[in-house]
Design an enzyme around this catalytic site. Structure first.
Site, PDB file in Angstrom:
ATOM      1  N   ARG A   1      23.929 -24.656  39.036  1.00  0.00           N
ATOM      2  CA  ARG A   1      24.531 -25.061  37.751  1.00  0.00           C
ATOM      3  C   ARG A   1      24.526 -26.580  37.609  1.00  0.00           C
ATOM      4  O   ARG A   1      24.313 -27.105  36.516  1.00  0.00           O
ATOM      5  CB  ARG A   1      25.970 -24.535  37.647  1.00  0.00           C
ATOM      6  CG  ARG A   1      26.027 -23.052  37.318  1.00  0.00           C
ATOM      7  CD  ARG A   1      27.418 -22.497  37.557  1.00  0.00           C
ATOM      8  NE  ARG A   1      28.404 -22.994  36.625  1.00  0.00           N
ATOM      9  CZ  ARG A   1      29.718 -22.920  36.844  1.00  0.00           C
ATOM     10  NH1 ARG A   1      30.197 -22.411  37.967  1.00  0.00           N
ATOM     11  NH2 ARG A   1      30.557 -23.371  35.941  1.00  0.00           N
TER      12      ARG A   1
ATOM     13  N   ARG B   1      34.834 -16.593  40.661  1.00  0.00           N
ATOM     14  CA  ARG B   1      33.784 -16.093  39.773  1.00  0.00           C
ATOM     15  C   ARG B   1      32.431 -16.022  40.488  1.00  0.00           C
ATOM     16  O   ARG B   1      32.167 -16.831  41.363  1.00  0.00           O
ATOM     17  CB  ARG B   1      33.660 -17.011  38.537  1.00  0.00           C
ATOM     18  CG  ARG B   1      34.749 -16.793  37.538  1.00  0.00           C
ATOM     19  CD  ARG B   1      34.835 -17.818  36.436  1.00  0.00           C
ATOM     20  NE  ARG B   1      33.688 -18.650  36.162  1.00  0.00           N
ATOM     21  CZ  ARG B   1      33.708 -19.685  35.326  1.00  0.00           C
ATOM     22  NH1 ARG B   1      34.818 -19.997  34.686  1.00  0.00           N
ATOM     23  NH2 ARG B   1      32.645 -20.411  35.116  1.00  0.00           N
TER      24      ARG B   1
ATOM     25  N   ARG C   1      24.983 -27.335  24.978  1.00  0.00           N
ATOM     26  CA  ARG C   1      24.620 -27.600  26.371  1.00  0.00           C
ATOM     27  C   ARG C   1      23.144 -27.945  26.508  1.00  0.00           C
ATOM     28  O   ARG C   1      22.690 -28.207  27.621  1.00  0.00           O
ATOM     29  CB  ARG C   1      24.905 -26.356  27.209  1.00  0.00           C
ATOM     30  CG  ARG C   1      26.096 -26.509  28.151  1.00  0.00           C
ATOM     31  CD  ARG C   1      26.370 -25.150  28.697  1.00  0.00           C
ATOM     32  NE  ARG C   1      27.040 -25.101  29.946  1.00  0.00           N
ATOM     33  CZ  ARG C   1      28.294 -24.676  30.084  1.00  0.00           C
ATOM     34  NH1 ARG C   1      29.023 -24.388  29.041  1.00  0.00           N
ATOM     35  NH2 ARG C   1      28.807 -24.544  31.279  1.00  0.00           N
TER      36      ARG C   1
ATOM     37  N   ARG D   1      38.322 -23.215  42.965  1.00  0.00           N
ATOM     38  CA  ARG D   1      38.829 -22.674  41.693  1.00  0.00           C
ATOM     39  C   ARG D   1      38.956 -21.152  41.753  1.00  0.00           C
ATOM     40  O   ARG D   1      38.121 -20.470  42.321  1.00  0.00           O
ATOM     41  CB  ARG D   1      37.858 -23.060  40.576  1.00  0.00           C
ATOM     42  CG  ARG D   1      38.369 -22.702  39.198  1.00  0.00           C
ATOM     43  CD  ARG D   1      37.936 -23.708  38.186  1.00  0.00           C
ATOM     44  NE  ARG D   1      36.661 -23.369  37.586  1.00  0.00           N
ATOM     45  CZ  ARG D   1      36.123 -24.041  36.586  1.00  0.00           C
ATOM     46  NH1 ARG D   1      36.722 -25.102  36.093  1.00  0.00           N
ATOM     47  NH2 ARG D   1      34.980 -23.683  36.088  1.00  0.00           N
TER      48      ARG D   1
ATOM     49  N   LYS E   1      36.645 -29.574  31.548  1.00  0.00           N
ATOM     50  CA  LYS E   1      36.590 -29.384  30.081  1.00  0.00           C
ATOM     51  C   LYS E   1      37.639 -28.357  29.615  1.00  0.00           C
ATOM     52  O   LYS E   1      38.343 -28.596  28.650  1.00  0.00           O
ATOM     53  CB  LYS E   1      35.190 -28.886  29.647  1.00  0.00           C
ATOM     54  CG  LYS E   1      34.058 -29.848  29.946  1.00  0.00           C
ATOM     55  CD  LYS E   1      32.745 -29.344  29.377  1.00  0.00           C
ATOM     56  CE  LYS E   1      32.224 -28.074  30.008  1.00  0.00           C
ATOM     57  NZ  LYS E   1      31.860 -28.168  31.429  1.00  0.00           N
TER      58      LYS E   1
HETATM   59  P1  AMP Z   1      31.488 -22.305  31.502  1.00  0.00           P
HETATM   60  O1  AMP Z   1      32.666 -21.420  31.639  1.00  0.00           O
HETATM   61  O2  AMP Z   1      31.531 -23.177  30.286  1.00  0.00           O
HETATM   62  O3  AMP Z   1      31.161 -23.056  32.749  1.00  0.00           O
HETATM   63  O4  AMP Z   1      30.231 -21.320  31.239  1.00  0.00           O
HETATM   64  C1  AMP Z   1      29.864 -20.332  32.174  1.00  0.00           C
HETATM   65  C2  AMP Z   1      28.446 -19.883  31.946  1.00  0.00           C
HETATM   66  O5  AMP Z   1      28.281 -19.368  30.598  1.00  0.00           O
HETATM   67  C3  AMP Z   1      27.383 -20.966  32.050  1.00  0.00           C
HETATM   68  O6  AMP Z   1      27.021 -21.211  33.402  1.00  0.00           O
HETATM   69  C4  AMP Z   1      26.241 -20.333  31.243  1.00  0.00           C
HETATM   70  O7  AMP Z   1      25.608 -19.278  31.945  1.00  0.00           O
HETATM   71  C5  AMP Z   1      27.000 -19.681  30.091  1.00  0.00           C
HETATM   72  N1  AMP Z   1      27.167 -20.619  28.950  1.00  0.00           N
HETATM   73  C6  AMP Z   1      28.336 -21.093  28.460  1.00  0.00           C
HETATM   74  N2  AMP Z   1      28.115 -21.913  27.419  1.00  0.00           N
HETATM   75  C7  AMP Z   1      26.773 -21.967  27.244  1.00  0.00           C
HETATM   76  C8  AMP Z   1      25.925 -22.671  26.344  1.00  0.00           C
HETATM   77  N3  AMP Z   1      26.416 -23.483  25.400  1.00  0.00           N
HETATM   78  N4  AMP Z   1      24.573 -22.492  26.467  1.00  0.00           N
HETATM   79  C9  AMP Z   1      24.066 -21.672  27.410  1.00  0.00           C
HETATM   80  N5  AMP Z   1      24.812 -20.990  28.300  1.00  0.00           N
HETATM   81  C10 AMP Z   1      26.151 -21.132  28.228  1.00  0.00           C
END
Ligand code: AMP
Length: 214
Positions: A173, A162, A88, A127, A13
């Protein structure tokens, strides 16, 4: 464009969103990046979100909606945006629908990035991310490595794996995605907004999305 990018962690994404911003100057809104920035600067939001994030759990909907209400009301979001990692959950999607109606914003469509699970697992474990919160450039040690000493090509900061990209956190996840996020595919199908793209190569996917937009 005004689109939502849906996809499992590791579906690409962020990369697709970045390439699309170059197309028409749309603003990329990544809730993950916003939260990581808040963690880094030690804000109240960051402290509340960090525990969930490190464990690979979703941050509570109320906290996310607080962030997004503010962000989407900013003038530069009214014209063009790419939502990356939001919504999400079904409650977030319902809240977003209400917010869009309030702000009189209409989405073009919702992109669902379809990527096989083994490709996702390989991508996530290889990554690396730039540790500088103002940069956060993403690398892959196989296909797009940082400099030989592990530093970021863009800003020279160290790159890191990370906390939420350890094998256990990734597993968690992916389970969370299947349980809480994948129902959004049906939600947006019913709204008549869903477009599915098999996405093994980000550039090809971006070309296919551009074609749909035009
Ligand atoms: P990402 O970088 O998009 O994979 O997001 C990393 C982490 O941020 C996720 O594993 C969640 O802990 C948190 N996060 C990001 N976006 C959301 C969302 N829309 N709702 C809930 N948690 C989120």
């Amino acid at each position: 464009m005004k689109i939502i990018l849906l996809g499992a962690p590791g579906a690409g994404k962020g990369t697709v969103a970045k390439l699309l911003t170059e197309y028409d100057g749309s603003v990329q809104i990544s809730t993950g990046d916003i939260i990581r920035g808040a963690v880094k600067s030690g804000t109240k939001l960051g402290m509340q979100a960090k525990t969930y994030m490190d464990a690979g759990d979703l941050v509570p909907d109320e906290l996310i909606m607080e962030i997004m209400k503010e962000r989407l009301a900013e003038p530069n979001c009214r014209q063009r945006f790419i939502l990356d990692g939001f919504p999400r959950t079904i409650p977030q999607a319902q809240a977003l629908k209400g917010l869009m109606e309030e702000l009189k914003i209409r989405l073009d469509f919702v992109v669902s990035l379809e990527v096989p699970r083994d490709v996702i697992l390989d991508r996530l474990t290889t990554r690396r991310t730039c540790a500088n919160s103002d940069c956060q450039e993403i690398y892959n040690i196989k296909s797009n490595p940082p400099l030989p000493d592990g530093t970021c090509i863009k800003c020279g900061s160290p790159t890191i794996q990370r906390d939420d990209e350890t094998e256990a956190a990734i597993q968690h996840r992916l389970e969370t995605y299947a349980k809480k996020t994948s129902p959004l595919i049906e939600f947006y199908q019913k709204e008549g907004l869903l477009k599915e793209f098999t996405s093994l190569n980000s550039k090809d996917t971006v070309a296919a999305i551009k074609k749909q937009l035009s």
